[in-house]
Design an enzyme around this catalytic site. Structure first.
Site, PDB file in Angstrom:
ATOM      1  N   GLY A   1       7.584   1.392   4.631  1.00 31.83           N
ATOM      2  CA  GLY A   1       6.404   2.255   4.589  1.00 31.83           C
ATOM      3  C   GLY A   1       5.360   1.784   3.586  1.00 31.83           C
ATOM      4  O   GLY A   1       4.369   2.458   3.334  1.00 31.83           O
ATOM      5  N   LEU A   2       5.598   0.573   3.015  1.00 33.37           N
ATOM      6  CA  LEU A   2       4.636   0.021   2.055  1.00 33.37           C
ATOM      7  C   LEU A   2       3.722  -1.012   2.717  1.00 33.37           C
ATOM      8  O   LEU A   2       2.936  -1.675   2.043  1.00 33.37           O
ATOM      9  CB  LEU A   2       5.371  -0.633   0.875  1.00 33.37           C
ATOM     10  CG  LEU A   2       6.137   0.301  -0.066  1.00 33.37           C
ATOM     11  CD1 LEU A   2       6.899  -0.505  -1.110  1.00 33.37           C
ATOM     12  CD2 LEU A   2       5.182   1.275  -0.769  1.00 33.37           C
ATOM     13  N   GLY A   3       3.856  -1.177   4.023  1.00 32.63           N
ATOM     14  CA  GLY A   3       3.010  -2.121   4.751  1.00 32.63           C
ATOM     15  C   GLY A   3       3.354  -3.571   4.466  1.00 32.63           C
ATOM     16  O   GLY A   3       2.496  -4.449   4.615  1.00 32.63           O
ATOM     17  N   GLY A   4       4.594  -3.831   4.045  1.00 36.13           N
ATOM     18  CA  GLY A   4       4.993  -5.185   3.646  1.00 36.13           C
ATOM     19  C   GLY A   4       4.693  -6.251   4.688  1.00 36.13           C
ATOM     20  O   GLY A   4       4.009  -7.236   4.387  1.00 36.13           O
TER      21      GLY A   4
ATOM     22  N   ASP B   1      -1.821  -1.324  10.671  1.00 43.24           N
ATOM     23  CA  ASP B   1      -2.115  -1.280   9.232  1.00 43.24           C
ATOM     24  C   ASP B   1      -2.243  -2.667   8.594  1.00 43.24           C
ATOM     25  O   ASP B   1      -1.911  -2.854   7.428  1.00 43.24           O
ATOM     26  CB  ASP B   1      -1.217  -0.299   8.458  1.00 43.24           C
ATOM     27  CG  ASP B   1       0.247  -0.603   8.561  1.00 43.24           C
ATOM     28  OD1 ASP B   1       0.568  -1.622   9.180  1.00 43.24           O
ATOM     29  OD2 ASP B   1       1.054   0.170   8.011  1.00 43.24           O
TER      30      ASP B   1
ATOM     31  N   PRO C   1      10.450  -3.792   0.112  1.00 46.09           N
ATOM     32  CA  PRO C   1      11.471  -3.417   1.094  1.00 46.09           C
ATOM     33  C   PRO C   1      10.996  -3.678   2.524  1.00 46.09           C
ATOM     34  O   PRO C   1       9.802  -3.622   2.815  1.00 46.09           O
ATOM     35  CB  PRO C   1      11.659  -1.913   0.859  1.00 46.09           C
ATOM     36  CG  PRO C   1      10.455  -1.466   0.114  1.00 46.09           C
ATOM     37  CD  PRO C   1       9.921  -2.641  -0.636  1.00 46.09           C
TER      38      PRO C   1
ATOM     39  N   LYS D   1       0.854  -1.205   0.000  1.00 43.24           N
ATOM     40  CA  LYS D   1       0.000   0.000   0.000  1.00 43.24           C
ATOM     41  C   LYS D   1       0.878   1.239   0.000  1.00 43.24           C
ATOM     42  O   LYS D   1       2.051   1.196   0.399  1.00 43.24           O
ATOM     43  CB  LYS D   1      -0.923   0.030   1.236  1.00 43.24           C
ATOM     44  CG  LYS D   1      -0.220   0.036   2.614  1.00 43.24           C
ATOM     45  CD  LYS D   1       0.207   1.387   3.125  1.00 43.24           C
ATOM     46  CE  LYS D   1       0.928   1.298   4.466  1.00 43.24           C
ATOM     47  NZ  LYS D   1       1.716   2.459   4.822  1.00 43.24           N
TER      48      LYS D   1
HETATM   49  O1  C5P Z   1       0.229  -1.059  15.279  1.00 41.24           O
HETATM   50  P1  C5P Z   1       1.673  -1.256  15.011  1.00 41.24           P
HETATM   51  O2  C5P Z   1       2.241  -2.494  15.653  1.00 41.24           O
HETATM   52  O3  C5P Z   1       2.031  -1.188  13.577  1.00 41.24           O
HETATM   53  O4  C5P Z   1       2.417  -0.025  15.687  1.00 41.24           O
HETATM   54  C1  C5P Z   1       3.793  -0.037  15.929  1.00 41.24           C
HETATM   55  C2  C5P Z   1       4.129   1.143  16.837  1.00 41.24           C
HETATM   56  O5  C5P Z   1       3.946   2.372  16.104  1.00 41.24           O
HETATM   57  C3  C5P Z   1       3.253   1.279  18.054  1.00 41.24           C
HETATM   58  O6  C5P Z   1       3.742   0.547  19.131  1.00 41.24           O
HETATM   59  C4  C5P Z   1       3.312   2.766  18.338  1.00 41.24           C
HETATM   60  O7  C5P Z   1       4.527   3.096  18.978  1.00 41.24           O
HETATM   61  C5  C5P Z   1       3.390   3.359  16.945  1.00 41.24           C
HETATM   62  N1  C5P Z   1       2.065   3.770  16.427  1.00 41.24           N
HETATM   63  C6  C5P Z   1       1.486   4.921  16.919  1.00 41.24           C
HETATM   64  N2  C5P Z   1       0.265   5.327  16.435  1.00 41.24           N
HETATM   65  C7  C5P Z   1      -0.352   4.623  15.466  1.00 41.24           C
HETATM   66  C8  C5P Z   1       0.235   3.456  14.944  1.00 41.24           C
HETATM   67  C9  C5P Z   1       1.453   3.047  15.451  1.00 41.24           C
HETATM   68  O8  C5P Z   1       2.036   5.599  17.796  1.00 41.24           O
HETATM   69  N3  C5P Z   1      -1.508   5.070  15.004  1.00 41.24           N
END
Ligand code: C5P
Length: 324
Positions: free
Chosen positions: A98-101, A136, A94, A10
Protein backbone atom coordinates in the site's frame (compact mmCIF):
# COMPACT_ATOMS: atom_id res chain seq x y z
CA UNK A 1 28.15 3.23 -14.82
CA UNK A 2 24.60 2.47 -13.69
CA UNK A 3 22.35 5.38 -12.74
CA UNK A 4 20.95 5.04 -9.20
CA UNK A 5 17.49 6.40 -8.50
CA UNK A 6 15.75 6.53 -5.13
CA UNK A 7 12.26 5.19 -5.48
CA UNK A 8 10.33 6.89 -2.65
CA UNK A 9 7.11 5.50 -1.21
CA UNK A 10 3.75 7.25 -0.76
CA UNK A 11 1.01 7.18 1.81
CA UNK A 12 -2.63 8.11 1.23
CA UNK A 13 -3.96 10.98 3.36
CA UNK A 14 -7.57 9.93 2.89
CA UNK A 15 -8.95 7.77 0.12
CA UNK A 16 -12.58 7.67 -0.97
CA UNK A 17 -13.84 5.03 -3.38
CA UNK A 18 -16.55 6.16 -5.79
CA UNK A 19 -18.47 4.59 -8.62
CA UNK A 20 -17.41 1.38 -10.37
CA UNK A 21 -16.75 2.42 -13.98
CA UNK A 22 -17.46 0.55 -17.17
CA UNK A 23 -13.73 -0.09 -17.65
CA UNK A 24 -13.64 -2.04 -14.36
CA UNK A 25 -11.84 0.71 -12.41
CA UNK A 26 -13.30 2.73 -9.56
CA UNK A 27 -13.48 6.49 -9.33
CA UNK A 28 -11.15 7.64 -6.57
CA UNK A 29 -10.45 10.77 -4.62
CA UNK A 30 -7.26 10.74 -2.61
CA UNK A 31 -4.37 12.87 -1.40
CA UNK A 32 -1.05 11.16 -1.96
CA UNK A 33 1.98 12.16 0.09
CA UNK A 34 5.52 11.02 -0.70
CA UNK A 35 7.63 9.87 2.27
CA UNK A 36 11.32 9.20 2.92
CA UNK A 37 11.25 5.37 2.83
CA UNK A 38 12.54 4.10 -0.49
CA UNK A 39 13.89 1.31 -2.69
CA UNK A 40 16.92 1.90 -4.90
CA UNK A 41 16.72 1.30 -8.65
CA UNK A 42 19.90 1.02 -10.73
CA UNK A 43 19.55 1.34 -14.48
CA UNK A 44 22.34 0.53 -16.93
CA UNK A 45 22.65 0.31 -20.69
CA UNK A 46 24.60 -2.62 -22.15
CA UNK A 47 25.29 -3.92 -25.62
CA UNK A 48 22.55 -6.07 -27.14
CA UNK A 49 18.79 -5.82 -26.75
CA UNK A 50 16.00 -6.61 -24.31
CA UNK A 51 15.13 -5.69 -20.75
CA UNK A 52 16.54 -7.57 -17.79
CA UNK A 53 15.18 -7.25 -14.24
CA UNK A 54 17.43 -8.21 -11.34
CA UNK A 55 16.18 -8.39 -7.78
CA UNK A 56 17.21 -10.56 -4.85
CA UNK A 57 13.62 -10.61 -3.48
CA UNK A 58 11.86 -13.72 -4.87
CA UNK A 59 8.44 -12.01 -4.58
CA UNK A 60 9.40 -9.46 -7.25
CA UNK A 61 8.58 -10.69 -10.79
CA UNK A 62 11.52 -10.61 -13.21
CA UNK A 63 9.45 -10.95 -16.39
CA UNK A 64 7.33 -8.60 -18.51
CA UNK A 65 4.70 -8.41 -15.75
CA UNK A 66 7.10 -6.25 -13.70
CA UNK A 67 6.01 -2.58 -13.76
CA UNK A 68 9.64 -1.51 -14.42
CA UNK A 69 9.78 -3.79 -17.46
CA UNK A 70 6.48 -2.45 -18.81
CA UNK A 71 7.32 1.23 -18.46
CA UNK A 72 10.85 0.83 -19.86
CA UNK A 73 9.50 -1.10 -22.86
CA UNK A 74 6.99 1.70 -23.65
CA UNK A 75 9.53 4.46 -22.99
CA UNK A 76 12.21 2.86 -25.23
CA UNK A 77 9.72 2.81 -28.06
CA UNK A 78 8.64 6.39 -27.45
CA UNK A 79 12.27 7.56 -27.18
CA UNK A 80 13.27 5.44 -30.17
CA UNK A 81 16.28 3.95 -28.37
CA UNK A 82 17.82 0.45 -28.53
CA UNK A 83 20.12 -1.55 -26.28
CA UNK A 84 20.10 -4.03 -23.42
CA UNK A 85 18.64 -2.33 -20.34
CA UNK A 86 19.40 -3.82 -16.94
CA UNK A 87 17.19 -2.74 -14.04
CA UNK A 88 18.46 -3.71 -10.62
CA UNK A 89 15.88 -3.39 -7.83
CA UNK A 90 17.14 -3.10 -4.26
CA UNK A 91 13.94 -3.85 -2.38
CA UNK A 92 13.48 -2.23 1.02
CA UNK A 93 9.77 -1.36 0.85
CA UNK A 94 7.16 -4.05 1.52
CA UNK A 95 5.68 -5.88 -1.48
CA UNK A 96 1.88 -5.35 -1.78
CA UNK A 97 2.19 -2.93 1.11
CA UNK A 98 0.00 0.00 0.00
CA UNK A 99 3.07 2.25 -0.20
CA UNK A 100 3.10 2.23 -4.01
CA UNK A 101 6.44 0.40 -4.07
CA UNK A 102 6.09 -1.27 -7.48
CA UNK A 103 4.66 1.94 -9.00
CA UNK A 104 7.47 4.06 -7.58
CA UNK A 105 10.01 1.50 -8.88
CA UNK A 106 8.60 1.89 -12.39
CA UNK A 107 8.79 5.68 -12.35
CA UNK A 108 12.35 5.50 -10.99
CA UNK A 109 13.25 3.07 -13.81
CA UNK A 110 11.83 5.54 -16.34
CA UNK A 111 13.86 8.42 -14.87
CA UNK A 112 16.97 6.23 -14.82
CA UNK A 113 16.40 5.14 -18.42
CA UNK A 114 16.16 8.75 -19.57
CA UNK A 115 19.50 9.46 -17.91
CA UNK A 116 21.33 6.46 -19.34
CA UNK A 117 20.13 7.06 -22.90
CA UNK A 118 20.54 10.85 -22.48
CA UNK A 119 17.09 11.54 -23.88
CA UNK A 120 13.96 12.76 -22.10
CA UNK A 121 10.28 12.45 -22.85
CA UNK A 122 8.00 15.50 -22.69
CA UNK A 123 6.24 15.68 -19.29
CA UNK A 124 2.81 14.89 -20.78
CA UNK A 125 4.17 11.80 -22.53
CA UNK A 126 5.75 10.57 -19.32
CA UNK A 127 2.43 10.97 -17.50
CA UNK A 128 0.58 9.13 -20.27
CA UNK A 129 2.99 6.18 -20.29
CA UNK A 130 3.00 6.01 -16.48
CA UNK A 131 -0.82 5.98 -16.31
CA UNK A 132 -0.93 3.13 -18.85
CA UNK A 133 1.20 0.96 -16.57
CA UNK A 134 -0.81 1.63 -13.40
CA UNK A 135 -3.14 4.04 -11.62
CA UNK A 136 -0.70 5.12 -8.94
CA UNK A 137 2.40 5.67 -11.07
CA UNK A 138 1.78 9.28 -12.21
CA UNK A 139 1.86 10.61 -8.63
CA UNK A 140 5.56 9.75 -8.52
CA UNK A 141 6.16 12.10 -11.47
CA UNK A 142 4.81 14.92 -9.29
CA UNK A 143 5.99 14.14 -5.73
CA UNK A 144 5.18 15.95 -2.48
CA UNK A 145 1.49 16.35 -1.70
CA UNK A 146 -0.58 15.32 -4.71
CA UNK A 147 -4.31 15.30 -5.39
CA UNK A 148 -5.37 12.07 -7.14
CA UNK A 149 -8.58 11.85 -9.17
CA UNK A 150 -10.09 9.58 -11.83
CA UNK A 151 -8.80 6.06 -11.13
CA UNK A 152 -6.00 7.76 -9.16
CA UNK A 153 -3.93 8.51 -12.27
CA UNK A 154 -5.10 12.11 -12.75
CA UNK A 155 -2.67 13.96 -10.53
CA UNK A 156 -2.36 17.58 -9.50
CA UNK A 157 0.39 19.03 -7.29
CA UNK A 158 -0.90 20.59 -4.09
CA UNK A 159 0.88 23.30 -2.15
CA UNK A 160 4.19 22.12 -0.66
CA UNK A 161 3.54 21.27 2.97
CA UNK A 162 6.18 21.36 5.68
CA UNK A 163 7.74 17.97 6.41
CA UNK A 164 6.05 15.96 9.12
CA UNK A 165 7.31 12.98 11.11
CA UNK A 166 5.46 9.74 10.64
CA UNK A 167 5.73 6.20 11.91
CA UNK A 168 5.18 3.42 9.42
CA UNK A 169 4.09 -0.03 10.59
CA UNK A 170 4.60 -2.84 8.09
CA UNK A 171 2.73 -6.04 9.04
CA UNK A 172 3.84 -9.29 7.40
CA UNK A 173 0.69 -9.72 5.27
CA UNK A 174 0.36 -8.49 1.70
CA UNK A 175 -3.05 -7.18 0.58
CA UNK A 176 -4.08 -7.52 -3.07
CA UNK A 177 -5.58 -4.22 -4.32
CA UNK A 178 -7.95 -5.80 -6.92
CA UNK A 179 -9.14 -8.19 -4.19
CA UNK A 180 -9.80 -5.28 -1.81
CA UNK A 181 -11.78 -3.44 -4.52
CA UNK A 182 -13.79 -6.63 -5.19
CA UNK A 183 -14.63 -6.86 -1.48
CA UNK A 184 -15.69 -3.21 -1.57
CA UNK A 185 -18.03 -3.95 -4.48
CA UNK A 186 -19.57 -6.95 -2.73
CA UNK A 187 -20.05 -4.89 0.40
CA UNK A 188 -21.64 -1.92 -1.34
CA UNK A 189 -23.82 -4.25 -3.44
CA UNK A 190 -25.40 -5.40 -0.19
CA UNK A 191 -26.32 -1.89 0.85
CA UNK A 192 -29.50 -0.02 0.10
CA UNK A 193 -27.56 2.92 -1.36
CA UNK A 194 -25.91 0.72 -4.00
CA UNK A 195 -27.80 2.34 -6.85
CA UNK A 196 -26.53 5.71 -5.71
CA UNK A 197 -22.94 4.49 -5.52
CA UNK A 198 -22.88 3.00 -8.97
CA UNK A 199 -24.26 6.12 -10.63
CA UNK A 200 -21.47 8.32 -11.99
CA UNK A 201 -20.51 11.09 -9.61
CA UNK A 202 -23.08 10.00 -7.09
CA UNK A 203 -20.79 9.03 -4.26
CA UNK A 204 -21.59 11.06 -1.17
CA UNK A 205 -18.34 9.84 0.33
CA UNK A 206 -16.31 11.48 -2.42
CA UNK A 207 -18.29 14.70 -2.24
CA UNK A 208 -17.69 14.83 1.49
CA UNK A 209 -13.92 14.42 1.20
CA UNK A 210 -13.90 16.78 -1.79
CA UNK A 211 -15.48 19.49 0.37
CA UNK A 212 -13.01 18.87 3.18
CA UNK A 213 -10.02 19.11 0.82
CA UNK A 214 -11.44 22.21 -0.84
CA UNK A 215 -11.96 23.95 2.51
CA UNK A 216 -8.44 22.95 3.56
CA UNK A 217 -6.91 24.24 0.33
CA UNK A 218 -8.80 27.55 0.43
CA UNK A 219 -7.56 28.10 3.95
CA UNK A 220 -4.04 27.09 3.06
CA UNK A 221 -3.82 29.29 -0.06
CA UNK A 222 -5.40 32.28 1.68
CA UNK A 223 -2.20 32.78 3.70
CA UNK A 224 -4.17 32.82 6.96
CA UNK A 225 -2.31 31.16 9.85
CA UNK A 226 -3.27 27.56 10.53
CA UNK A 227 -4.94 26.67 13.79
CA UNK A 228 -6.20 29.21 16.24
CA UNK A 229 -3.35 31.69 16.20
CA UNK A 230 -0.70 28.98 16.51
CA UNK A 231 1.66 27.87 13.74
CA UNK A 232 -0.02 24.50 13.28
CA UNK A 233 1.01 21.87 10.78
CA UNK A 234 -1.32 22.07 7.75
CA UNK A 235 -1.26 18.27 7.53
CA UNK A 236 -3.04 18.12 10.84
CA UNK A 237 -5.54 20.63 9.47
CA UNK A 238 -6.13 18.20 6.61
CA UNK A 239 -6.74 15.46 9.16
CA UNK A 240 -9.39 17.63 10.72
CA UNK A 241 -10.91 18.17 7.27
CA UNK A 242 -12.16 14.59 7.67
CA UNK A 243 -9.76 12.39 5.74
CA UNK A 244 -10.56 8.69 5.88
CA UNK A 245 -9.48 5.62 3.96
CA UNK A 246 -12.48 3.62 2.66
CA UNK A 247 -10.33 0.49 2.28
CA UNK A 248 -10.23 0.15 6.07
CA UNK A 249 -13.90 -0.91 5.99
CA UNK A 250 -13.16 -4.02 3.93
CA UNK A 251 -9.53 -4.74 4.79
CA UNK A 252 -9.79 -4.54 8.61
CA UNK A 253 -12.51 -7.23 8.92
CA UNK A 254 -10.40 -9.58 6.77
CA UNK A 255 -7.12 -8.81 8.56
CA UNK A 256 -8.01 -7.90 12.17
CA UNK A 257 -4.32 -7.46 13.05
CA UNK A 258 -4.25 -4.37 10.82
CA UNK A 259 -7.03 -2.77 12.82
CA UNK A 260 -5.01 -3.60 15.94
CA UNK A 261 -1.97 -1.93 14.35
CA UNK A 262 -3.95 1.26 13.80
CA UNK A 263 -5.11 1.25 17.44
CA UNK A 264 -1.53 0.59 18.58
CA UNK A 265 -0.35 3.69 16.63
CA UNK A 266 -3.12 5.78 18.18
CA UNK A 267 -2.27 4.52 21.68
CA UNK A 268 1.40 5.33 20.99
CA UNK A 269 0.44 8.98 20.47
CA UNK A 270 -0.27 9.40 16.74
CA UNK A 271 -2.27 12.55 15.93
CA UNK A 272 -3.77 10.57 13.09
CA UNK A 273 -3.38 6.92 12.07
CA UNK A 274 -4.59 5.16 8.94
CA UNK A 275 -4.17 2.32 6.50
CA UNK A 276 -2.21 3.40 3.41
CA UNK A 277 -3.90 2.50 0.11
CA UNK A 278 -5.35 -0.98 0.41
CA UNK A 279 -2.66 -1.87 2.99
CA UNK A 280 -1.16 -3.65 4.66
CA UNK A 281 1.01 -0.69 5.74
CA UNK A 282 -0.32 1.55 8.51
CA UNK A 283 1.05 4.95 9.28
CA UNK A 284 0.72 7.49 12.06
CA UNK A 285 1.41 11.23 11.92
CA UNK A 286 3.22 12.59 14.95
CA UNK A 287 3.58 16.08 16.43
CA UNK A 288 7.35 15.77 16.87
CA UNK A 289 10.37 13.58 16.08
CA UNK A 290 10.75 12.73 19.77
CA UNK A 291 7.14 11.57 20.02
CA UNK A 292 7.61 9.42 16.90
CA UNK A 293 10.82 7.82 18.19
CA UNK A 294 9.19 7.05 21.55
CA UNK A 295 6.25 5.49 19.68
CA UNK A 296 8.57 3.26 17.62
CA UNK A 297 10.24 1.93 20.78
CA UNK A 298 6.83 1.19 22.29
CA UNK A 299 5.45 -0.41 19.11
CA UNK A 300 8.54 -2.61 18.62
CA UNK A 301 8.24 -3.82 22.21
CA UNK A 302 4.69 -4.88 21.33
CA UNK A 303 6.04 -6.83 18.35
CA UNK A 304 5.21 -4.42 15.51
CA UNK A 305 7.70 -3.75 12.69
CA UNK A 306 7.76 0.03 13.01
CA UNK A 307 10.06 2.75 11.69
CA UNK A 308 10.25 6.52 11.71
CA UNK A 309 10.27 8.51 8.48
CA UNK A 310 9.27 11.97 7.26
CA UNK A 311 6.89 13.25 4.64
CA UNK A 312 8.79 14.70 1.66
CA UNK A 313 7.87 18.00 0.07
CA UNK A 314 8.06 18.14 -3.71
CA UNK A 315 11.38 19.97 -3.57
CA UNK A 316 12.90 17.46 -1.15
CA UNK A 317 11.58 14.59 -3.26
CA UNK A 318 13.19 15.82 -6.47
CA UNK A 319 16.40 16.84 -4.73
CA UNK A 320 16.83 13.29 -3.40
CA UNK A 321 15.59 11.20 -6.32
CA UNK A 322 18.98 10.86 -7.97
CA UNK A 323 21.22 9.17 -5.42
CA UNK A 324 24.56 10.69 -6.40
O1 C5P B 1 -4.07 0.56 -12.10
P1 C5P B 1 -3.60 -0.65 -11.40
O2 C5P B 1 -2.90 -1.64 -12.30
O3 C5P B 1 -2.80 -0.37 -10.19
O4 C5P B 1 -4.91 -1.39 -10.87
C1 C5P B 1 -4.88 -2.72 -10.46
C2 C5P B 1 -6.33 -3.20 -10.30
O5 C5P B 1 -6.93 -2.53 -9.18
C3 C5P B 1 -7.23 -2.90 -11.47
O6 C5P B 1 -7.19 -3.90 -12.43
C4 C5P B 1 -8.59 -2.81 -10.82
O7 C5P B 1 -9.09 -4.11 -10.57
C5 C5P B 1 -8.27 -2.21 -9.47
N1 C5P B 1 -8.46 -0.74 -9.44
C6 C5P B 1 -9.74 -0.23 -9.40
N2 C5P B 1 -9.93 1.13 -9.36
C7 C5P B 1 -8.87 1.96 -9.33
C8 C5P B 1 -7.56 1.46 -9.36
C9 C5P B 1 -7.38 0.09 -9.42
O8 C5P B 1 -10.73 -0.97 -9.41
N3 C5P B 1 -9.10 3.26 -9.25
Amino acid sequence: MPISVRSFAKINLGLRIGALREDGFHELLTVYQTIGLHDVIRVSLERGSGIEIRCADPRVPKDSSNTCYRIVESAMQALDVRGHIVIDIEKRLPVQGGLGGASANAVAALLGLERVVKKALPAEERLRIAAEVGSDLPLFLVGGTVLGLGRGERVYPLEDLPAMTCVVVTPEVGVSTPHAFARWDRRTAGRAETSKLTMPGASDRMVELGRGISAWLSKSYSGAPFGRGRAENPLLELVRAGIKNDFEEVVFPEYPELSEGKSALECAGAKYASLSGSGSTLYGLFASKDAAHAAVIRLRRQGWAAQVTVTLTRKQYWRRVFAE
